[in-house]
Write an enzyme that holds these catalytic residues in place. Structure first.
Site, short mmCIF file in Angstrom:
data_model
loop_
_atom_site.label_atom_id
_atom_site.label_comp_id
_atom_site.label_asym_id
_atom_site.label_seq_id
_atom_site.Cartn_x
_atom_site.Cartn_y
_atom_site.Cartn_z
N ASP A 8 12.90 3.31 42.45
CA ASP A 8 12.02 2.20 42.86
C ASP A 8 11.12 2.75 43.96
O ASP A 8 11.40 2.58 45.15
CB ASP A 8 12.84 1.01 43.35
CG ASP A 8 11.96 -0.15 43.80
OD1 ASP A 8 10.92 -0.38 43.14
OD2 ASP A 8 12.30 -0.80 44.79
N GLU A 68 10.20 1.91 37.18
CA GLU A 68 9.39 0.80 36.70
C GLU A 68 7.96 1.27 36.46
O GLU A 68 7.46 2.13 37.18
CB GLU A 68 9.36 -0.34 37.73
CG GLU A 68 10.51 -1.28 37.62
CD GLU A 68 10.34 -2.49 38.51
OE1 GLU A 68 11.27 -3.30 38.52
OE2 GLU A 68 9.32 -2.65 39.18
N ASP A 140 15.92 -2.15 47.89
CA ASP A 140 15.22 -1.13 47.10
C ASP A 140 16.20 -0.31 46.26
O ASP A 140 15.90 0.05 45.12
CB ASP A 140 14.39 -0.24 48.03
CG ASP A 140 13.30 -1.03 48.72
OD1 ASP A 140 12.42 -1.57 48.02
OD2 ASP A 140 13.33 -1.13 49.96
#
Length: 156
Positions: A8, A68, A140
């Site tokens: 992330d 992502e 996170d």
């Protein structure tokens, strides 16, 4: 058995999480966060992210990596900073010979919670179910573990 590193990326705090996938069975290996200070020059912050992820890869030897997909914020300056952080993190993966699977945020949430509209609290609650006993370093790191779990479900 596959070790998956979920990422992330963020310039302020990059989360990472390593899981072991053995068929449909998942287990927690490690997780953490790499924080940088806004008062530090940009090049040094990016170098710290690159080095930090490089250390995680060296320590845990993941077989694949997931992140992502990039998204655009309303603030172009924030989007640029995110892109720079992603570049540093993905370069560390590339330097280690790892490809990075990218998954849309809605797909990650759907794979972990069952709905693409899940909020962070729902994702974190499911992490406690899917990875019992895992002590998560922060939000996170939780997001990074969710990306790794989604990759385990979505990539075979």
């Amino acid at each position: 058995m596959t070790l998956i590193l979920g990422l992330d990326p963020s310039l302020t705090c990059t989360g990472w999480g390593v899981i072991r996938a053995d068929g449909s069975r998942l287990s927690h290996v490690a997780n953490g966060q790499i924080a940088t200070k806004s008062s530090t020059p940009m090049a040094a912050r990016l170098a710290a992210l690159h080095a930090g992820i490089g250390e995680v890869i060296a320590e845990h030897a993941p077989m694949r990596t997931a992140c992502e997909e990039v998204f655009a914020n309303e603030n172009p300056k924030s989007t640029l900073k995110l892109a720079q952080a992603r570049g540093a993190v993905l370069a560390a993966c590339g330097a280690a010979g790892l490809n990075v699977n990218e998954h849309a945020a809605r797909l990650v949430k759907k794979a972990v919670v069952g709905t693409g509209g899940a909020d962070k609290k729902q994702v974190q609650a499911m992490l406690r179910v899917l990875l019992p006993g895992a002590e998560v370093a922060g939000a996170d790191a939780a997001d990074a573990l969710a990306v790794a779990i989604a990759d385990a479900h979505l990539t075979r």
